[in-house]
Design a protein around this motif. Structure first.
Motif, short mmCIF file in Angstrom:
data_model
loop_
_atom_site.label_atom_id
_atom_site.label_comp_id
_atom_site.label_asym_id
_atom_site.label_seq_id
_atom_site.Cartn_x
_atom_site.Cartn_y
_atom_site.Cartn_z
N PHE A 96 13.84 48.48 119.61
CA PHE A 96 14.54 48.19 120.86
C PHE A 96 15.72 49.15 120.98
O PHE A 96 16.51 49.29 120.04
N GLU A 97 15.84 49.80 122.12
CA GLU A 97 16.95 50.71 122.38
C GLU A 97 17.99 49.99 123.23
O GLU A 97 17.74 49.70 124.41
N LEU A 98 19.15 49.69 122.65
CA LEU A 98 20.20 48.93 123.32
C LEU A 98 21.21 49.88 123.95
O LEU A 98 21.67 50.82 123.30
N GLY A 99 21.56 49.63 125.20
CA GLY A 99 22.56 50.44 125.88
C GLY A 99 21.96 51.20 127.06
O GLY A 99 20.75 51.40 127.16
N ALA A 121 17.79 43.64 129.37
CA ALA A 121 16.83 43.55 128.28
C ALA A 121 16.04 44.84 128.15
O ALA A 121 15.48 45.33 129.13
N PRO A 122 15.96 45.43 126.96
CA PRO A 122 15.24 46.71 126.79
C PRO A 122 13.74 46.49 126.66
O PRO A 122 13.26 45.39 126.33
N GLU A 123 12.98 47.55 126.87
CA GLU A 123 11.54 47.53 126.68
C GLU A 123 11.22 47.88 125.22
O GLU A 123 11.74 48.87 124.70
N PRO A 124 10.38 47.10 124.55
CA PRO A 124 10.11 47.36 123.12
C PRO A 124 9.09 48.47 122.94
O PRO A 124 8.24 48.74 123.79
N LEU A 125 9.18 49.11 121.78
CA LEU A 125 8.22 50.13 121.36
C LEU A 125 7.64 49.67 120.02
O LEU A 125 8.34 49.58 119.02
N GLU A 126 6.34 49.36 120.03
CA GLU A 126 5.70 48.85 118.82
C GLU A 126 5.28 50.01 117.93
O GLU A 126 4.57 50.93 118.37
N ASN A 164 22.83 38.07 128.75
CA ASN A 164 24.00 37.75 127.93
C ASN A 164 23.65 37.77 126.45
O ASN A 164 24.45 38.22 125.62
N ALA A 165 22.45 37.29 126.10
CA ALA A 165 22.03 37.31 124.69
C ALA A 165 21.93 38.74 124.16
O ALA A 165 22.38 39.03 123.04
N TRP A 166 21.36 39.65 124.96
CA TRP A 166 21.29 41.05 124.54
C TRP A 166 22.68 41.69 124.48
O TRP A 166 22.95 42.54 123.62
N GLY A 167 23.56 41.31 125.40
CA GLY A 167 24.93 41.82 125.36
C GLY A 167 25.68 41.38 124.11
O GLY A 167 26.45 42.15 123.53
N ILE A 168 25.44 40.13 123.67
CA ILE A 168 26.07 39.64 122.43
C ILE A 168 25.57 40.45 121.24
O ILE A 168 26.36 40.86 120.37
N LEU A 169 24.26 40.69 121.19
CA LEU A 169 23.71 41.46 120.08
C LEU A 169 24.28 42.88 120.05
O LEU A 169 24.64 43.40 118.99
N LEU A 227 14.00 33.11 122.30
CA LEU A 227 14.33 34.51 122.03
C LEU A 227 13.38 35.12 121.01
O LEU A 227 13.01 36.30 121.13
N GLN A 228 12.94 34.36 120.01
CA GLN A 228 11.97 34.88 119.06
C GLN A 228 10.64 35.20 119.75
O GLN A 228 10.00 36.22 119.45
N ALA A 229 10.22 34.35 120.67
CA ALA A 229 8.98 34.60 121.40
C ALA A 229 9.11 35.84 122.30
O ALA A 229 8.15 36.62 122.44
N MET A 230 10.28 36.04 122.89
CA MET A 230 10.48 37.20 123.75
C MET A 230 10.59 38.48 122.93
O MET A 230 10.15 39.55 123.38
N LEU A 231 11.16 38.43 121.74
CA LEU A 231 11.23 39.61 120.89
C LEU A 231 9.83 40.06 120.46
O LEU A 231 9.56 41.26 120.33
N ALA A 232 8.92 39.11 120.22
CA ALA A 232 7.56 39.43 119.82
C ALA A 232 6.64 39.66 121.01
O ALA A 232 5.45 39.95 120.81
N SER A 233 7.15 39.52 122.25
CA SER A 233 6.35 39.64 123.47
C SER A 233 5.17 38.68 123.45
O SER A 233 4.03 39.03 123.82
N ALA A 234 5.43 37.45 123.00
CA ALA A 234 4.38 36.43 123.01
C ALA A 234 4.06 36.03 124.45
O ALA A 234 4.95 35.94 125.30
N ASP A 235 2.79 35.77 124.71
CA ASP A 235 2.38 35.37 126.05
C ASP A 235 2.71 33.91 126.34
O ASP A 235 3.00 33.57 127.49
#
Length: 575
Positions: free
Chosen positions: A383-386, A199-204, A515-520, A466-474
């Motif tokens: 998100f930077e994938l790879g 899973a990558p680290e997001p940049l807002e 696995n979810a990030w690998g699918i994307l 996954l939506q909560a993790m994409l938004a970095s919800a607590d």
């Protein structure tokens, strides 16, 4: 001069032809076998029969008729005459084993329910009995049946026969595939399960909108002190990627020229949780230059909340029934929208509201005059994938810009602000899905209730997480909403709430985030190899596969753009 040598013909003798005037076939056999008697090697062979087209039922009756008879020989010349055994007796000194009275004559008196076990055959013993015992121990326990249902089964026949099973129901596709669409490729879910990516680290890069605080009084609700679900008039925006003005602005910004993929959290979550989905869905893939825009159609199935998608029985087939798949989906969407607004405190309370750097929503200008926009916060993140490549290798990394959403905020133990997503699980009818009654088990067995929901709504829970993790919800706040009566789909009550952290909840529902990030990453790499144009990624409604179609540029242009869900979806008619 060379002389012509005549060709020598091979000798050919005309054989003797025996003409049978009374029928067809030879009139007599070969001379060398004339006096030799005939006897077949098999008991079932017949002399004089060239073929036998007897039905299976006749063969079965014939086998039963001749099973207990002695084998017969066609020709008596090969018959074996057994000598008489009178006057001969075998002396056995061992004591005969006396069968107990309770078991005498009971073995083998089954009623023939098993397949292949006749009326006079014995019960299984030895290795067969051990195998049956292991097999029966793995069977799941069936739900209790009423006396009336048992009597009806005895009257009408056994319900566990192979031909009494319900036929597999066919689901409808989310979009009608047109004949001029060309299939570019097919992806099976078995291949997707092998992919993995850290899973990558997001940049807002941008945040906008205003959130309201959560009312903690809803955490005290129990099935004994249930609360009526209210209908709150709010405008909800389900704007696609290409229609988002902020995404278009960021895509043209020179600081983000290295970003090649643009999407929303709803679209990415559907792709990442694809192996868990059973219903059909579709995503528009727009290849513009070296960039990729993942869009959705207006009024797409992605905008709605599914209900009992992964259950064995997913609703009635009759379209007029309140438990039809389409009406269950509309009901679940209606419950989620109203629950997410009812549990929030008004702005004029002591807590006030929580605003991002840009407090105005980018879609508020399109709100109708008689409706207030729902308080939603938006985070635009990269998100930077790879993985980082080694020296001399090509860089496989891809940057994705995603718009994520947040529904509310809550004060923590240290008075810190905790961002959250609000969702609602709805109970339709416990008997419909062989589940448990929430009003009876929600307080004492909440884990069993969640396990049943995970079985029946595995795809929905994975997408929410996954939506909560994409938004970095607590936090993720789940509400348990049920119908007032199983036959009433318009009135609902809140039975309780529960709070989870996204990462812990992903572990609890057995969601493999890598696995979810690998699918994307795999789907994005596949789409980036396409030529410039428009494509459709479609999940097959009845098979665990996805297909990629080439579609015309003007496909779906006749559909009207929808900036928010229509009012009919928020107000369910009583007709």
């Amino acid at each position: 001069q060379s002389e012509c040598v005549p060709a020598i013909m091979a000798p050919f003798e005309v054989p003797t032809i025996h003409d049978n005037e009374d029928g067809w076939g030879p009139t007599e056999g070969p001379v060398q076998f004339k006096e030799l008697p005939y006897a077949p090697f098999e008991k079932r062979a017949f002399v004089g029969r060239m073929a036998d087209w007897s039905l299976r039922a006749e063969q079965y009756r014939e086998r039963r008729r001749f099973d207990n008879r002695q084998p017969q020989v066609t020709n008596e010349a090969f018959a074996y005459h057994e000598e008489s055994s009178e006057g001969f007796s075998l002396v056995d000194t061992t004591k005969p084993v006396v069968q107990p009275g309770w078991d005498r004559g009971m073995r083998g008196r089954g009623r023939g329910r098993g397949r292949g076990r006749g009326r006079w055959q014995s019960a299984p013993m030895g290795a067969e009995a051990k195998f049956n015992a292991k097999f029966e121990s793995k069977r799941t326990q069936q739900a209790a049946q009423s006396k009336w249902k048992k009597s009806m089964q005895r009257t009408q026949g056994f319900s566990n026969r192979w031909n009494d099973q319900k036929p597999q129901r066919l689901r409808d596709s989310s979009v009608d595939v047109r004949p001029d669409w060309v299939v570019k490729g097919q992806i099976s879910f078995a291949e997707l399960s092998k992919m993995s990516l850290e899973a990558p680290e997001p940049l807002e890069v941008h945040a906008c909108g205003t959130l309201q605080y959560y009312d903690k009084n809803f955490d005290r609700i129990t099935p004994k002190s249930e609360k009526v679900l209210e209908r709150i008039e709010r405008a909800f925006y389900k704007v696609s990627t290409s229609d988002d003005p902020e995404i278009l602005r960021l895509s043209e910004d020179k600081k983000f020229q290295d970003v090649r993929v643009f999407a929303t959290d709803t679209i990415l979550a559907v792709i990442m949780a694809a192996p868990r989905s059973n219903f059909s869905w579709d995503v528009l893939v727009n290849r513009v230059g070296d960039k990729l825009f993942l869009d959705k159609r207006s009024d797409s199935a992605i905008d709605y909340v599914t209900c009992n998608e992964t259950a064995n029985d997913f609703g009635d087939e009759e379209k007029d029934s309140i438990n039809h798949v389409g009406k269950l989906t509309t009901e679940a969407t209606f419950i989620n929208q109203n629950f997410s607004q009812q549990v929030l405190l008004p702005k004029d309370t002591r807590e006030g509201s929580y605003s991002f750097s840009t407090p105005v929503s980018p879609f508020a200008a399109a709100a109708p005059a008689d409706q207030k926009p729902a308080p939603v916060g938006y985070r635009y993140r990269i998100f930077e994938l790879g993985k980082k490549p080694k020296e001399g290798e090509d860089d496989p990394r891809v940057k994705v810009l995603c718009r994520t959403e947040l529904d509310g905020v809550m004060k923590g133990k240290q008075e810190e602000d905790l961002l959250m997503r609000l969702y609602a699980l709805n109970e339709v009818d416990a008997k419909l899905t062989n589940g448990i009654d929430w009003r009876q088990k929600l307080d004492s067995q909440r884990g069993a209730v969640l396990a049943t929901e995970l079985k029946n709504n595995s795809s929905k829970l994975a997408k929410w997480t996954l939506q909560a993790m994409l938004a970095s919800a607590d936090l993720i706040k789940l509400g348990y909403v049920s119908r007032v009566h199983p036959r009433d789909s318009y009135n609902h009550v809140i039975l309780g709430t529960q709070t989870y952290k996204p990462k812990e909840f992903a572990t609890q529902i057995n969601l493999n985030v890598n696995n979810a990030w690998g699918i994307l990453k795999g789907i994005i790499d596949l789409c980036l190899q396409l030529e410039e144009g428009r494509y459709l990624l479609l999940k097959d409604p009845n098979k665990p596969v996805m297909r990629l179609y080439t579609i015309p540029l003007d496909a779906f242009c006749d559909e009207e753009d929808m900036d928010a869900l229509p009012e009919e979806d928020n107000q369910m008619d009583d007709d």
